[in-house]
Motif scaffolding. Sequence first.
Motif, mmCIF file in Angstrom:
data_model
loop_
_atom_site.group_PDB
_atom_site.id
_atom_site.type_symbol
_atom_site.label_atom_id
_atom_site.label_comp_id
_atom_site.label_asym_id
_atom_site.label_seq_id
_atom_site.Cartn_x
_atom_site.Cartn_y
_atom_site.Cartn_z
ATOM 1 N N CYS A 1 -4.152 7.774 -6.716
ATOM 2 C CA CYS A 1 -3.006 7.172 -6.102
ATOM 3 C C CYS A 1 -2.262 6.321 -7.176
ATOM 4 N N CYS B 1 -0.938 -1.068 -4.798
ATOM 5 C CA CYS B 1 -1.805 -2.615 -4.480
ATOM 6 C C CYS B 1 -2.274 -3.228 -5.434
ATOM 7 N N PRO C 1 -5.362 1.653 4.588
ATOM 8 C CA PRO C 1 -6.741 1.791 4.198
ATOM 9 C C PRO C 1 -7.069 0.231 3.705
ATOM 10 N N VAL C 2 -6.206 -0.615 3.090
ATOM 11 C CA VAL C 2 -6.349 -1.959 2.605
ATOM 12 C C VAL C 2 -6.001 -2.956 3.904
ATOM 13 N N LYS D 1 -1.798 3.335 -7.104
ATOM 14 C CA LYS D 1 -2.240 2.083 -7.051
ATOM 15 C C LYS D 1 -1.258 0.823 -6.916
ATOM 16 N N ILE E 1 -10.869 -3.044 1.323
ATOM 17 C CA ILE E 1 -10.382 -1.522 1.075
ATOM 18 C C ILE E 1 -11.446 -0.381 1.800
ATOM 19 N N CYS F 1 0.959 -1.286 0.001
ATOM 20 C CA CYS F 1 -0.025 -0.007 -0.122
ATOM 21 C C CYS F 1 0.930 1.210 0.061
ATOM 22 N N CYS G 1 -8.894 5.101 1.630
ATOM 23 C CA CYS G 1 -7.904 4.934 0.482
ATOM 24 C C CYS G 1 -8.010 5.952 -0.666
#
Lengths: 665, 173
Positions: free
Chosen positions: A308, A312, A280-281, A310, A295, A260, A300
């Motif tokens: 973001c 993840c 957040p995740v 991303k 999430i 993350c 997030c």
Amino acid sequence: MLPQKHEPIRIGFYVCHCGVNIASMIDVEAVARYAAKLPNVAISRNYKYMCSDPGQELIQQDIADHRLNRIVVAACSPLLHEHTFRKATAAAGLNPYYFQMVNIREHNSWVHTNREEATRKAMAQVRAAIYRVPLHKPLEVKKVPINPNVLIVGGGIAGIHAALLLANAGKQVYLVEREPTVGGHMAKFDKTFPTLDCAMCVLSPKMAAVGNHPNITLWTYSEVAKVDGYVGNYKVTVRRKPRYIIEDLCTGCQECVDNCIYKEPKFPDTFNLGLSKRKPVYLPFPQAVPPVVIIDPETCIELKTGKCKKTCVEACGDRKAIDLKQKEELREIEVGTIIIATGFKTFDPRRTPYYGYGVYPNVLTSLEVERFLNASGPTGGELVLNNGQKPKRVAIVHCVGSRDENTNKWCSRVCCLYSLKLAHLIKERTEAEVYNFYIDIRAPGKSMEEFYTRVCEEGVQMIRGKVADVYPDTSNGSNGRLIVQAEDTLMSRILKVPVDMVVLSVGLEPHADTEQVRRMFNMSCSAEGWFLERHPKLAPVSTFTDGIFLAGCCQGPKDIPDSVAQAGAAAAEAFSLMDKGHIEQEPNTAYVLEEECSGCKSCIPLCPYTAISFLEDKKKAYINEALCKGCGTCVGSCPSGSIVQNLFEDEEVFREIEGLLEPVA
Amino acid sequence: MSEITENNVSTGWSPRIIAFFCNWCTYTAADLAGVSRMKYASNVRIIRVMCSGRIDPQFVLEAFAKGADGVLVGGCHPNDCHYVEGNYKMLRRYRLLQRMLSDMGIEPERFRLEWISAAEGDKVKHVVNDMVEKLTKLGPLALDQKQKDWDKEVQSLEDDVHAQQQEGAVAHA
């Protein structure tokens, strides 16, 4: 025996003593003598217990011997024994709807105090039934097929247990849980009283079984949005909130969590009651079922701003389990029965400001302490003060939000024992001096009193007195200590005990949205807000809505063994209903007298079940019996009196009114 | 609260109340009052219907005609009806019927609608006792006396009309 036209009416009347429950307030012999003189009464008797086998046999014998064709029993509420007497009537070959019950116990002997008046009222009640019963018609029980699937709302220990029982019996179970994982409150506990076995050790195999069972459809992070239909045929809409993860594709590897964009956990971890941080995740806790991350859209960056990197998604790679565009989904299911196991919430001690919760950092709730003591909790099982040190003296305050006129009046039942358990665990882990401030110690049940004795013998201080105040100890500079002030009611003296930590044993209370849930499922609530069982003793897991059952703390505070036992009972009730394949319904449906219907259509919009349609060719209203639920609203509204409700015909009610009001001769 | 009993000692009269209670909420609440051994006045006689929506205005009128001094209707709270909205249907009828009854000279206290849930056994007790108290103050409905009064009124109106017609006839002649 087939009912024959023009056959003279011969009523058998029976008044029950119910031991002394009725006979002590109502002169049952006088009532029987009075009834004997009323029209159409062929035989009139009084008997000690009409609902007993000999009582029922008495009715059956009389039907044969005296050619009775109507039966009236004056006893308890029809909601209790109408069924019994209808069965007895039917067993003697008479149509069961030739029976009428008079409620002279709940509505008379138990609520009145003057024997003469109660007897006179009983006579009027009996007369009403005797006037009414000749108009009764032979009716057939309506049989409706039942859907063999079951919905369980709430995935705590009660919901889990009920789901497994029914799924093992071959029923298709939908288990709907609001949180991202099943487990409920029990998953938060460290040890359980009185055996001190580890909560998660006994719970996690059951959680896993629920997740893997071929007959269980588990929908976590979901809520019931709408319930339509009736027993045997409920149509339920479930709202599946987006967790931004495709459950079937996620393997629970948590690489997304590691990668993350937030390098460190930053947000309060709800499972740990905000005592630790998460990203957040996150996976709610290591044993979560389904073992799938979630999430949080509130924290997030991608979901909040769309800006973001991303990382993840990158980390998830080919598994493609992350779906940041996931939307809320509505799923419709059809079930025959529903088990409500929505649990409880703990009392918020901010409502008792004198205990200083939220003001002094070392005042904690019992649930927070459970998390501290838990090996997967914020400190890995260490109970520490906010300065990181172990407490040397700990006070446990019982009955916070229980047995209190200002908050909740009820006893939350589990607090005494979990307080003793926490005392034991705190002593074991920190070697602190522990003081339990209690009002009374309530330790009923198997091995509970023994547990209490054991904890006392371990040297936990028990002080009988309600804590009045918690305030900082200023005697020695600001040492962070707190003073707990209480009256020791056994010694009749005021105590001021300096401690490092105060644990508030918070009570159990209904969820904040109980009212909405209650409405959605058409249940009742007790004054306190717990879901109401149909009968406190004989139908403890049934509700007033057929096919809906209760399990666990949503019905009232209870411990784990009781929740599990109740879940078993609810599963058995649901199973017994569904396995029969059909349900029998009161034949209290309405029908239209075609020759009298003027075709005005005023009944049609009144029916909440759209059971009434208009026959265009005949210009008459028509009621679909399969859809009619028997409320009688159309009957009460028909301007030409051309709708009839079985069991509640106009003329039957008129005769009842007449019987109730006629002066006793 | 002092015990209210059926007989008013001084006059020998006490009100008679017919109550129509719905099966799911108010009838069950009355059962709960019984199970909880709450004590209330014995003047009330309960008729069970499946839903307050079943209550035909004629039931209420018939009860008054047959000698009831008061009629009490008990249904589920708004939004709680077992049959979705039967209680709202009853509420509408209640409002209309109340106006009709007042035109007939029947005091509004004699016809009462209450929402009592299955958990409110104590409300059954309070409502019944309160209604008995109010009706005791109000006295008997004495509908037959009222009917005689109405007959007298109608008669005098008829006489007036008759007299006017006579006058008219004389004037024309």
